[in-house]
Scaffold this active site. Structure first.
Site, PDB file in Angstrom:
ATOM      1  N   GLY A 369       0.809  -1.205   0.000  1.00 52.34           N
ATOM      2  CA  GLY A 369       0.000   0.000   0.000  1.00 52.34           C
ATOM      3  C   GLY A 369       0.842   1.254   0.000  1.00 52.34           C
ATOM      4  N   SER A 370       0.304   2.315  -0.533  1.00 50.70           N
ATOM      5  CA  SER A 370       0.919   3.631  -0.544  1.00 50.70           C
ATOM      6  C   SER A 370       2.325   3.548  -1.150  1.00 50.70           C
ATOM      7  CB  SER A 370       0.931   4.222   0.865  1.00 50.70           C
ATOM      8  OG  SER A 370       0.829   5.629   0.816  1.00 50.70           O
ATOM      9  N   GLY A 371       3.387   3.778  -0.348  1.00 52.52           N
ATOM     10  CA  GLY A 371       4.741   3.675  -0.884  1.00 52.52           C
ATOM     11  C   GLY A 371       5.051   2.299  -1.422  1.00 52.52           C
ATOM     12  N   GLY A 391      -3.045  -0.365  -3.098  1.00 52.08           N
ATOM     13  CA  GLY A 391      -3.602   0.950  -3.410  1.00 52.08           C
ATOM     14  C   GLY A 391      -3.122   1.972  -2.400  1.00 52.08           C
TER      15      GLY A 391
END
Length: 585
Positions: A369-371, A391
């Site tokens: 997720g994210s990074g 995501g």
């Protein structure tokens, strides 16, 4: 540079089947190919001349204890917990080892996510020979075995799934701490635990969707494994059955037996071989060999920052692979909630450059997720498990204003500075209006950069990406239907896709080269010894992860929001909160 391994699937034959939204790629599904008489003879001969500690008695049963933390990292001899790569390798070896007649699984409480659970389940199904608090994850694994035993005192907690989130704004109000958080993306939940006293409607929506996906997947897979209708499975959950006799009577388990009784029953017919001993059996001993073509495997697990996924080390590895002509393709295994925004962006850039020189496949584990997603989106193809959490395309920036707390405890801090924004992140006072404006603009700029890069990487318009971004967390299945992921599957599918993109015939063997070897240092050795002696290794590692990065803009997914009743690979959210507070004080 790394340890060479033959392709993890030996003589399994790739089936070029396609499904749903990812029909561009080979499925990576495999079927067992019976070894020839000559190959069985060679394997028997190798076992006959092998050292005692590298030999297996004919008819042995491989004894595997599945319990505690399971990670996607390679393990050193001093590491604790189970290594997913080594576990899968042993199950593959056992499938082709003529001296192994079965596998006895002892499944206890597990601390890992659904991505790892599905990878293990896939390998158990490949072998399909069987084996205490058992929750949904433990039964999800055990139900695919031919026989399933439990002791009379076993506690089955198959009551369904839940998700919870803790909020500490009220605590901060009482002690005089003001969290100043700027999140970009209406679904970005990281920071909610600091600023809110209850869950937001947006995050209730996300958690409900994730929970629905987990529940539907569990019911569907259990239904297939036990040959029962989905309505029966749901009725069983809602009845709250806990009596072990009732589980046997209704066919959920084979019989009620203690561990020693099962082992005694097996030993009367077949000898048991310990998992650690079997780990020393080399793959070539059972006829598993690699091919001339090499595929590099790079594993990235943990938070992105000074510990966990260290950008400098990761980039160095990527650069070496890019400059090397040894490798036809690269698989990057990602298991990360993200972290430092700058480090994430730098790694994205390096992976993108690598993908321009040779095929790169990102393979997600429990979480990307994210990074973690930012790393994956630079690859030529992204593979995710059905229930991988991914995501979370958004950013968050925050600081704690300790002014009132400092007044209460009599603490004072004087700062001499030069420059209008030199004290932007001071914790001794709140933002000035101009500082708050800069703080918000900085986060907004980072978000737009992240979102636009994601749009270009996924061949989407900015408007299309905005609809699926905004910090929202998706399961792999939902991410695939929205264009964030290319294919659903595990490591075997990532290998099949890497071969496909490198124009390597699907039935041709390759050699997988692990480049993320565990590093050794006196500090790590001492920590490992301390952890083994007094049982705090997991705590120390969690402390390290949470101290990893706390300044600047973060591309990080809120792990605590996904802590569920059925177990997790992440620490208790309340403990995480305490560590976060300590990092600031």
């Amino acid at each position: 540079m790394g340890s060479s391994n033959s392709e993890n699937h030996g003589d399994f034959k790739s089936q070029l089947e396609f499904n749903g939204c990812d029909d561009e790629y080979p499925s990576g599904e495999f079927e067992y190919k019976t070894p020839t008489a000559w190959k069985r003879f060679v394997v028997n001969l190798r076992m006959l001349v092998a050292y005692p500690w590298r030999s297996v008695r004919k008819g042995s049963v491989l004894n595997i204890k599945l319990r505690g933390k399971i990670t996607d990292q390679l393990k050193s001899r001093l590491s604790s917990g189970l290594s997913l790569p080594k576990l899968c390798e042993n199950l593959i070896k056992a499938a082709y080892d003529p001296h192994i007649s079965g596998v006895y699984l002892q499944i206890e409480t597990l601390k890992c996510g659904w991505g790892i659970i599905d990878e293990i389940r896939r390998h158990i199904l490949d072998f399909k020979k069987s084996a205490p608090v058992w929750h949904e994850k433990e039964y999800y694994l055990g139900c695919v075995c031919d026989e399933l035993y439990a002791p009379p005192s076993a506690y089955f907690s198959l009551y369904g799934f839940s998700r919870g989130a803790s909020f500490y704004a009220g605590v901060f109000d009482k002690i005089g701490v003001e969290p100043q958080v700027r999140r970009i993306g209406k679904y970005k939940s990281f920071g909610d635990q600091f600023t809110r006293k209850n869950i937001s409607e947006e995050n209730r929506e996300v958690l409900t969707t994730i929970l629905d996906n987990i529940y539907e997947n569990w019911v569907d897979k259990i239904s297939q494994a036990k040959g029962k209708k989905k309505e029966e499975i749901e009725s069983f959950i809602n009845e709250g059955v806990y009596q072990i006799e009732k589980l046997k009577e209704d066919g959920w388990i084979t019989d009620i037996k203690y561990d020693d009784e099962v082992k005694s029953m097996l030993k009367k017919k077949l000898p048991l071989i310990d998992y650690n001993k079997y780990s020393r059996i080399r793959k070539w001993s059972v006829g598993l060999s690699g091919g001339k073509d090499r595929i590099a495997v790079i594993r990235a697990s943990g938070s992105i920052g000074p510990v966990g996924i260290i950008a400098e080390e990761f980039i160095k590895t990527i650069s070496k692979v890019r400059d090397s002509k040894k490798y036809k393709a690269v698989i990057i295994r990602i298991d990360s909630p993200g972290g430092d925004g700058l480090a994430s962006d730098l790694m994205w850039r390096e992976i993108k450059l690598l993908a321009e020189s040779k095929p790169v496949v990102a393979s997600m584990v429990d979480m990307a997720g994210s990074g973690g997603y930012q790393m994956a989106m630079a690859a030529n193809a992204i593979v995710s498990e059905n229930l991988t959490l991914t995501g979370s395309i958004g950013v968050v920036s925050f600081k704690f204003n300790m002014e009132k707390l400092y007044e209460k405890i009599g603490y004072n801090e004087e700062v001499v500075s030069k420059g209008r924004y030199a004290e932007l992140y001071t914790d001794a006072r709140p933002f000035r209006p101009d500082e708050e404006k800069l703080f918000a603009e900085q986060a907004q700029y980072m978000y737009k950069q992240f979102r636009d890069d994601a749009a270009r990487s996924r061949s989407m318009s900015v408007e299309e990406m905005e609809e699926v971004a905004q910090g929202r967390v998706w399961t792999g299945k939902d991410a695939a239907s929205r264009g964030l992921v290319d294919a659903i599957g595990g490591f075997s599918r990532a290998v099949a896709i890497a071969k496909h993109k490198a124009n390597i015939p699907h039935n041709k063997k390759v050699t997988l080269v692990e480049l993320s070897k565990p590093s050794f240092s006196l500090r790590k050795i001492l920590l490992s010894m301390l952890g083994s002696a007094i049982g705090i290794e997991a705590t120390l590692k969690h402390l390290q992860d949470n101290f990893a990065m706390r300044d600047g803009v973060q591309a990080r997914m809120d792990v605590t929001m996904f802590h569920g009743s059925e177990g997790s690979s992440f620490a208790d959210p309340n403990f995480s909160f305490l560590i976060d507070c300590l990092a600031y004080l």
